[in-house]
Design a protein around this motif. Structure first.
Motif, mmCIF file in Angstrom:
data_model
loop_
_atom_site.group_PDB
_atom_site.id
_atom_site.type_symbol
_atom_site.label_atom_id
_atom_site.label_comp_id
_atom_site.label_asym_id
_atom_site.label_seq_id
_atom_site.Cartn_x
_atom_site.Cartn_y
_atom_site.Cartn_z
ATOM 1 N N ARG A 123 49.593 35.666 28.069
ATOM 2 C CA ARG A 123 49.094 34.884 29.233
ATOM 3 C C ARG A 123 47.549 34.949 29.432
ATOM 4 N NH1 ARG A 123 51.119 33.815 34.028
ATOM 5 N NH2 ARG A 123 49.822 33.737 35.972
ATOM 6 N N PRO A 124 46.948 33.643 29.559
ATOM 7 C CA PRO A 124 45.591 33.347 29.752
ATOM 8 C C PRO A 124 45.199 34.154 30.710
ATOM 9 C CG PRO A 124 46.793 31.070 29.437
ATOM 10 C CD PRO A 124 47.921 32.229 29.782
ATOM 11 N N TRP A 125 43.777 34.808 30.102
ATOM 12 C CA TRP A 125 43.076 35.846 30.897
ATOM 13 C C TRP A 125 41.669 35.391 31.269
ATOM 14 C CZ3 TRP A 125 44.922 39.644 33.601
ATOM 15 C CH2 TRP A 125 44.237 40.770 33.857
ATOM 16 N N ALA A 126 41.078 34.913 30.236
ATOM 17 C CA ALA A 126 39.583 34.546 30.591
ATOM 18 C C ALA A 126 38.980 33.911 29.335
ATOM 19 C CB ALA A 126 38.589 35.911 30.560
ATOM 20 N N ASN A 127 37.801 33.146 29.871
ATOM 21 C CA ASN A 127 37.071 32.394 28.664
ATOM 22 C C ASN A 127 35.454 32.726 28.836
ATOM 23 O OD1 ASN A 127 36.257 28.757 28.448
ATOM 24 N ND2 ASN A 127 36.720 30.293 26.754
ATOM 25 N N THR A 189 36.274 41.959 31.132
ATOM 26 C CA THR A 189 37.902 41.510 30.987
ATOM 27 C C THR A 189 38.526 42.782 31.197
ATOM 28 O OG1 THR A 189 37.804 41.683 28.591
ATOM 29 C CG2 THR A 189 37.985 39.528 29.544
ATOM 30 N N LEU A 190 38.202 44.077 30.657
ATOM 31 C CA LEU A 190 38.668 45.315 30.855
ATOM 32 C C LEU A 190 38.655 45.754 32.423
ATOM 33 C CD1 LEU A 190 40.568 47.543 29.320
ATOM 34 C CD2 LEU A 190 38.174 48.735 28.838
ATOM 35 N N GLU A 191 37.475 45.570 32.920
ATOM 36 C CA GLU A 191 37.268 45.833 34.264
ATOM 37 C C GLU A 191 38.253 45.148 35.064
ATOM 38 O OE1 GLU A 191 32.561 47.078 34.520
ATOM 39 O OE2 GLU A 191 33.229 44.996 35.059
ATOM 40 N N ASP A 192 38.528 43.802 34.800
ATOM 41 C CA ASP A 192 39.390 43.076 35.818
ATOM 42 C C ASP A 192 40.897 43.560 35.305
ATOM 43 O OD1 ASP A 192 37.327 41.416 36.421
ATOM 44 O OD2 ASP A 192 37.844 40.034 34.954
ATOM 45 N N LEU A 193 41.217 43.982 34.249
ATOM 46 C CA LEU A 193 42.582 44.610 33.975
ATOM 47 C C LEU A 193 42.647 45.792 34.685
ATOM 48 C CD1 LEU A 193 45.132 44.536 32.326
ATOM 49 C CD2 LEU A 193 43.776 45.769 30.509
ATOM 50 N N ALA A 194 41.674 46.923 34.597
ATOM 51 C CA ALA A 194 41.840 47.987 35.284
ATOM 52 C C ALA A 194 41.964 48.039 36.964
ATOM 53 C CB ALA A 194 40.488 48.827 34.899
ATOM 54 N N GLY A 197 45.730 47.585 37.860
ATOM 55 C CA GLY A 197 46.264 48.921 37.553
ATOM 56 C C GLY A 197 47.766 49.044 36.848
ATOM 57 N N THR A 198 48.550 48.181 36.945
ATOM 58 C CA THR A 198 49.791 48.216 36.226
ATOM 59 C C THR A 198 49.874 46.945 35.367
ATOM 60 O OG1 THR A 198 51.056 46.859 37.923
ATOM 61 C CG2 THR A 198 50.730 49.378 38.033
ATOM 62 N N VAL A 199 50.859 47.189 34.408
ATOM 63 C CA VAL A 199 51.204 46.120 33.342
ATOM 64 C C VAL A 199 51.916 44.777 34.135
ATOM 65 C CG1 VAL A 199 52.688 45.198 31.679
ATOM 66 C CG2 VAL A 199 51.534 47.272 31.376
ATOM 67 N N ALA A 200 52.587 45.217 35.414
ATOM 68 C CA ALA A 200 53.491 44.141 36.177
ATOM 69 C C ALA A 200 52.370 43.497 36.715
ATOM 70 C CB ALA A 200 54.441 44.887 37.020
ATOM 71 N N ALA A 201 51.120 44.177 37.180
ATOM 72 C CA ALA A 201 50.249 43.334 38.067
ATOM 73 C C ALA A 201 49.412 42.482 37.229
ATOM 74 C CB ALA A 201 49.411 44.204 38.914
ATOM 75 N N ALA A 202 48.820 42.919 36.041
ATOM 76 C CA ALA A 202 48.128 42.146 35.214
ATOM 77 C C ALA A 202 49.093 41.107 34.624
ATOM 78 C CB ALA A 202 48.043 43.210 34.019
ATOM 79 N N MET A 203 50.368 40.967 34.513
ATOM 80 C CA MET A 203 51.082 39.979 33.714
ATOM 81 C C MET A 203 51.447 39.023 34.898
ATOM 82 S SD MET A 203 51.220 40.430 30.612
ATOM 83 C CE MET A 203 51.987 39.280 30.028
ATOM 84 N N SER A 204 51.435 39.260 35.991
ATOM 85 C CA SER A 204 51.585 38.268 37.089
ATOM 86 C C SER A 204 50.315 37.779 37.916
ATOM 87 C CB SER A 204 52.606 38.987 38.139
ATOM 88 O OG SER A 204 52.130 40.065 38.673
#
Length: 229
Positions: A123-127, A189-194, A197-204
């Motif tokens: 899933r696209p995340w950042a550029n 990008t890691l701050e945005d991921l953290a 909080g969860t895999v589900a939230a990141a993937m959606s």
């Protein structure tokens, strides 16, 4: 041909496209991400913590052109990259390039970790584009991917001294202590991921992706204080 060597003297080098993947999973203590510790002899990001990935090459272009990447997925991703550098040559090229990037991301993950991901997991995340003062520049497209059972990545690349799963909070603690180096794109990008909080939230997550173009490269020796740039 290495486009980074074709710029006129005193002009910024042309950034090469690259793909990088935040592979994530739910660990015993929460969300974890797979990282690599680059060896100190590399000519780019030496000694830094990075995600698996690398530059786009000719075989990725050929794979996209052969329709090995589902066209519908390439179209979907092109739309998600709408505000990124991918659209500089229009929609038709953006769709083709979206497929090329997917091919590159999947290939790099397999080459560097042995994990065989399906492109539908990406899933696209950042550029991010490397600053113009850097002699080696990349236009990097970051993805996030939920690793499934049986797809476990391992350490197998010679470009890194070690690879591991780690919680973002633990990595940030090591960074604050000066134990590891994090370049600004990796940190952000890691701050945005953290924050999710969860895999589900990141993937959606549906946050718009816009190209980030830093204008300067902090001193290479100041890896800890680089976060202030």
């Amino acid at each position: 041909m290495d486009l980074s060597s074709t710029a006129p003297k005193n002009q910024p080098v042309i950034p090469r496209r690259a793909a990088s993947v935040l592979m994530i999973r739910e660990g015993a203590q929460g969300l974890e991400v797979f990282i690599q510790h680059r060896v100190s002899t590399m000519d780019f990001a030496a000694g830094m913590v990075v995600y698996p990935g690398g530059r786009v090459d000719a075989q990725d272009v050929a794979e996209a052109q052969s329709e090995a990447i589902p066209h519908a997925l390439a179209v979907e991703h092109a739309k998600l990259w709408k505000d990124s550098s991918l659209w500089e040559q229009g929609e038709e090229q953006a769709v083709l390039d979206a497929g090329t990037l997917l091919a590159a991301a999947r290939r790099e993950i397999f080459e560097e970790t042995g994990a065989q991901l399906d492109v539908s997991q990406l899933r696209p995340w950042a550029n991010w584009i490397t600053p113009p003062d850097n002699p080696k520049r990349f236009d990097t497209f970051f993805y996030v991917a939920h690793v499934q059972p049986g797809q476990e990545p391992r350490h197998q690349t010679t470009e890194a001294s070690n690879s591991e799963w780690i919680r973002p909070a633990e990595l940030f603690t090591k960074f604050e202590r000066g134990e590891v180096g994090l370049m600004r794109p990796t940190r952000t990008t890691l701050e945005d991921l953290a924050a999710l909080g969860t895999v589900a939230a990141a993937m959606s997550a549906a946050t718009p992706i816009r190209t980030v173009r830093p204008q300067r490269m902090p001193p290479a020796a100041d890896s800890k204080k680089e976060r202030a740039s």
